[in-house]
Design an enzyme around this catalytic site. Structure first.
Site, PDB file in Angstrom:
ATOM      1  N   PRO A 350      14.638 -29.016  18.792  1.00 52.87           N
ATOM      2  CA  PRO A 350      15.721 -28.067  19.088  1.00 52.87           C
ATOM      3  C   PRO A 350      16.985 -28.415  18.309  1.00 52.87           C
ATOM      4  O   PRO A 350      17.122 -29.520  17.784  1.00 52.87           O
ATOM      5  CB  PRO A 350      15.926 -28.236  20.597  1.00 52.87           C
ATOM      6  CG  PRO A 350      15.382 -29.585  20.916  1.00 52.87           C
ATOM      7  CD  PRO A 350      14.265 -29.829  19.960  1.00 52.87           C
ATOM      8  N   VAL A 353      19.642 -32.235  17.791  1.00 55.00           N
ATOM      9  CA  VAL A 353      19.026 -33.520  18.122  1.00 55.00           C
ATOM     10  C   VAL A 353      19.098 -34.510  16.966  1.00 55.00           C
ATOM     11  O   VAL A 353      18.632 -35.638  17.084  1.00 55.00           O
ATOM     12  CB  VAL A 353      17.553 -33.339  18.567  1.00 55.00           C
ATOM     13  CG1 VAL A 353      17.478 -32.543  19.849  1.00 55.00           C
ATOM     14  CG2 VAL A 353      16.728 -32.690  17.470  1.00 55.00           C
ATOM     15  N   LYS A 355      18.207 -33.830  13.394  1.00 62.53           N
ATOM     16  CA  LYS A 355      17.182 -33.727  12.347  1.00 62.53           C
ATOM     17  C   LYS A 355      17.789 -33.892  10.952  1.00 62.53           C
ATOM     18  O   LYS A 355      17.272 -34.639  10.118  1.00 62.53           O
ATOM     19  CB  LYS A 355      16.470 -32.368  12.457  1.00 62.53           C
ATOM     20  CG  LYS A 355      15.741 -32.150  13.771  1.00 62.53           C
ATOM     21  CD  LYS A 355      14.970 -30.865  13.771  1.00 62.53           C
ATOM     22  CE  LYS A 355      15.843 -29.637  13.616  1.00 62.53           C
ATOM     23  NZ  LYS A 355      16.785 -29.460  14.730  1.00 62.53           N
ATOM     24  N   THR A 356      18.873 -33.172  10.699  1.00 63.90           N
ATOM     25  CA  THR A 356      19.487 -33.227   9.366  1.00 63.90           C
ATOM     26  C   THR A 356      20.148 -34.572   9.105  1.00 63.90           C
ATOM     27  O   THR A 356      20.014 -35.151   8.025  1.00 63.90           O
ATOM     28  CB  THR A 356      20.513 -32.092   9.220  1.00 63.90           C
ATOM     29  OG1 THR A 356      19.867 -30.829   9.444  1.00 63.90           O
ATOM     30  CG2 THR A 356      21.126 -32.095   7.827  1.00 63.90           C
ATOM     31  N   SER A 673       1.869 -20.660  30.505  1.00 63.90           N
ATOM     32  CA  SER A 673       2.153 -21.826  31.342  1.00 63.90           C
ATOM     33  C   SER A 673       2.852 -21.476  32.655  1.00 63.90           C
ATOM     34  O   SER A 673       3.021 -22.350  33.505  1.00 63.90           O
ATOM     35  CB  SER A 673       3.006 -22.841  30.566  1.00 63.90           C
ATOM     36  OG  SER A 673       4.253 -22.290  30.216  1.00 63.90           O
ATOM     37  N   LYS A 716       9.826 -29.943  28.919  1.00 69.36           N
ATOM     38  CA  LYS A 716       9.879 -29.387  30.273  1.00 69.36           C
ATOM     39  C   LYS A 716      10.313 -30.443  31.279  1.00 69.36           C
ATOM     40  O   LYS A 716      11.089 -30.156  32.209  1.00 69.36           O
ATOM     41  CB  LYS A 716       8.524 -28.796  30.649  1.00 69.36           C
ATOM     42  CG  LYS A 716       8.135 -27.580  29.805  1.00 69.36           C
ATOM     43  CD  LYS A 716       6.727 -27.107  30.113  1.00 69.36           C
ATOM     44  CE  LYS A 716       6.358 -25.903  29.252  1.00 69.36           C
ATOM     45  NZ  LYS A 716       4.989 -25.430  29.487  1.00 69.36           N
TER      46      LYS A 716
END
Length: 768
Positions: A350, A353, A355-356, A673, A716
């Protein structure tokens, strides 16, 4: 005329006007337009002189030559943009004795320059010599026009001859000004004589070059003719093609692969046969610059010690253990083998967090250059592969451009937001990326502009994405997926203390001793003011606190700001979220809390069911997808087929309408789900027994009542943890995935593993 007379002054850039000549030029400066208006109102005469520096726009009397020409306005034409085109006729030379500014323009008090005549015989001698040279120029096919040659030939007055010659010859402004200022007629004729001789010598030199070329060529070989002509020009200039020789030396010394070197030398050979003014010459020159600027063998040395690389990653990022472990493995193998095809890593998670930023840290940990390329919104395949150099304005693709910026053949190359690329009539960029991101193919990557293979095998490509769903399967197959899930509140608090607070304190100009944010205040920000998987909102809230602190410190009344849990609302206002905001407030009938996965992390989902008198119709609302609608129908079918087990009269379904609704109706929802959550809410609605508020669930239901495994368990579980839920029902087959859930979450939540829906009902519904 009187000895002194006033005229409006008009300054020209790079032009000198002579008597006995007619000249057209454009004017647009306000001071020039004002001078023209002044002249039209007062006899249409102007004093025209040249500027000393033609590029200067705002001028004073110090920026203008004092010698000029009084002219008569013959024609004025209006042009677009409030400009004027003037046609003037030179009358007599004059010198400005005084220049003053009146009503927005210069007014010059001028005195006519009266020629000083000398020895008539000497003047006649120079005059005749100049006429003879003029005949030679005419016979040599010079650059003087027929009209100019005829006017000079007919001229019988030495002064007029000097004016016409200076007007028509291609000489510098300074030479024209010198000729204009010269008073003695003999000296003017001497200058004209020299200028005509120079023109004649230039024409003879051109004929010599052409003659030298013709003696060394075959009439049927056009290419040979062009080469010999260029050689002759270089020989006369004395440079012998030094630039081309220098380019050839650079190409040979660059260390290109054989294919690239041969291609560059071939294009250099083509360029050497072209005129420098040719458009193709410039195209090839730019191409060779690209070939020379690209790294072909230059590379940086990787970090030798694994501990040093791990130290950099630990200093700049908290958590992210999988990525740190993978980079450590890569370095270990590289050190033992001495070389390997770099993997293609894809960080999925998401927003917010890290990533880059972790990609940048990987580059620093490895000791490599870092290049970032955003793929968001890229639709044109040429953005990746480049354009053929035959097109106007063509250039290489962004991959080759990034390699040029890196300056080495082994950088860390970040392809950001790879899930956001799209396609149109110009091609699909994802198809072009197949070659780039395939370790078996990218050693011979072909950019259309370069037209030769370029080695990308040593590049460590890292891609980022929020979701894998929109990435084409062939492209996804070439990448090693590393998932970055959301952070726990404890991890967020640690990130805030280690990185975010010092960063925002510095960016807002605060010193370490001027602000203190307590640990409980950080926890309160995370719990009450953010609801996210990453830390972007947390960073913005800390930034807001620092800004407010800067305001308080600016008054000078206090020296230090202390932010605590008790005074946090003074900085951020009222709480935006409650810890248990996504769960049921009380035990309720016909409602259950589910857990869902989204591209921005996990979230809680309340499902409501209402049973009302009707004809047995089923209504599904809340912008549900097809898969979710099918899960709802499967849940209803299971409960109807087992109605006796749960004490429900089977006939009630025929006269009861069932309405299933998932709030936040504007948000699309899909996936299987939520099956057991819907079944729980439906059974609660028909049995009138309440669902426990403290429990949430996730799992797919079958018609036989089996509970099937789901994906995204970690996200979740984090969503349940954020909202204060402490009991979570999961499919039994997902127990193995609990290892990925952070230890702090596993210790706080009671995970109930079930294999059939009866176990779900027993744990979730009171009295079942």
């Amino acid at each position: 005329m009187p000895k002194f007379q006033d005229f409006p002054l008009l300054a020209l850039r790079g032009r000198v006007v002579f008597p006995n000549t007619t000249l057209s030029f454009d004017v647009g400066r306000v001071i020039s337009l004002t001078a023209v208006k002044y002249a039209t109102d007062n006899g249409s005469r102007l004093f025209v002189c040249a500027q000393k520096q033609s590029e200067k726009d705002d001028i004073t009397d110090e920026d203008i030559y004092t010698a000029g020409t009084v002219v008569k306005l013959r024609q004025i034409t209006r042009l677009p943009g409030n400009n004027l085109r003037l046609t003037v006729e030179g009358i007599f030379r004059a010198t400005a004795r005084q220049v003053r500014k009146e009503n927005g323009t210069f007014i010059a008090t001028v005195e006519e320059i009266v020629p000083v005549r000398g020895d008539p015989a000497l003047e006649e001698a120079y005059f005749r010599t100049s006429k003879e040279i003029l005949k030679d120029i005419t016979s040599t096919d010079g650059k003087l026009s027929k009209e100019a040659t005829a006017a000079l030939d007919k001229c019988s007055d030495p002064e007029e001859f000097a004016n016409l010659a200076a007007h028509h010859l291609q000489i510098k402004t300074a030479q024209k000004q010198e000729l204009l200022e010269c008073v003695r007629t003999v000296d003017r004729l001497k200058q004209v004589d020299k200028l005509l001789n120079d023109e004649l010598e230039i024409m003879r030199l051109e004929r010599k070059i052409n003659a030298a070329v013709r003696q060394n060529i075959d009439k049927n070989q056009k290419e040979y003719f062009l080469r010999e002509q260029l050689k002759a020009i270089h020989s006369e200039l004395g440079d012998d093609g030094e630039e081309l020789d220098e380019l050839e030396e650079k190409i040979k010394a660059k260390g290109m692969p054989d294919e690239a070197r041969e291609k560059a030398l071939k294009e250099l050979s083509r360029m050497s046969r072209m005129q420098t003014s040719s458009p193709d010459y410039n195209v090839l020159r730019v191409y060779l610059d690209w070939m020379l600027d690209l790294p072909w063998h230059e590379q940086t040395n990787d970090t030798e010690k694994l501990a040093d690389a791990v130290k950099v990653l630990e200093e700049e990022h908290y958590g992210l253990e999988k990525i740190k472990e993978r980079i450590t493995e890569y370095l270990a193998v590289l050190k033992r083998t001495g070389g390997m095809n770099a993997p293609i890593l894809c960080f999925v998670g998401p927003p917010g967090v890290g990533k880059t930023s972790i990609a940048s840290s990987v580059a620093r940990a490895l000791g490599r250059k870092f290049v970032r390329m955003s793929l968001g919104g890229v639709k044109d395949e040429a953005e990746i592969r480049g354009h053929r150099k035959t097109y106007v304005g063509s250039m290489p693709g962004r991959i080759i451009n990034g390699m040029k910026k890196a300056g080495s053949i082994n950088p860390v190359f970040l392809l950001d937001e790879i899930d956001k690329i799209s396609s149109d009539l110009r091609g699909d960029p994802a198809d072009a990326l197949l070659e780039v991101l395939d370790p078996a193919q990218n050693a011979t990557f072909l950019d259309r502009y370069l037209e030769v293979a370029y080695d990308l095998s040593k590049v460590l490509f890292i891609t980022t994405a929020n979701s894998l769903e929109t990435i084409p399967a062939p492209l996804l197959d070439r990448m090693e997926i590393i998932e970055l899930t959301g952070y726990t509140p404890e991890e967020k608090a640690e990130i805030a203390k280690r990185y975010l607070i010092p960063k925002k304190r510095e960016s807002n100009g605060l010193k370490a001793g001027e602000i203190a944010i307590s640990d409980r205040a950080v926890d309160a920000i995370i719990d009450g003011y953010t609801m996210e998987a990453g830390v972007r909102s947390l960073e913005r809230r800390i930034d807001a606190v620092c800004r407010k602190a800067a305001v308080k410190l600016a008054d000078g009344e206090i020296k230090k700001v202390s932010v605590t849990e008790r005074n946090l609302q003074d900085y951020l206002g009222a709480k935006r979220y409650e810890r248990d905001g996504g769960a049921l407030k009380n035990d309720e009938v016909g409602a259950a809390t589910g857990l869902a996965w989204t591209s921005v992390g996990g979230t809680t989902l309340t499902i409501e069911v209402s049973a009302m008198h009707g004809k047995g119709d089923i209504m599904l609302t809340g912008k549900l997808g097809d898969v979710m609608k099918e899960s709802a129908r499967a849940a209803i079918s299971y409960i109807r087929s087992n109605s006796a087990t749960y004490g429900i009269d089977s006939s009630v379904f025929e006269k009861t309408d069932i309405h299933i609704h998932v709030p936040e109706g504007a948000t699309p929802k899909d996936g299987p789900s939520a099956g057991i959550t819907m079944a729980t809410a439906i059974l609660s609605a028909f049995t009138k027994k309440s669902v426990k508020k403290s429990i949430a669930m996730t799992g797919e239901i079958t018609l036989r009542g089996k509970v099937l495994p789901i994906g995204g368990l970690k996200e979740k579980a984090l969503a349940a943890y954020r909202t204060g839920i402490r009991d979570v029902i999961i499919p039994a087959d997902n127990k193995k995935d609990l290892e990925e859930v952070p230890k702090s979450v596993r210790e706080s939540i009671n995970f109930i593993a079930v294999s059939d829906v009866d176990a779900v009902f027993r744990n979730a519904i009171n009295g079942i």
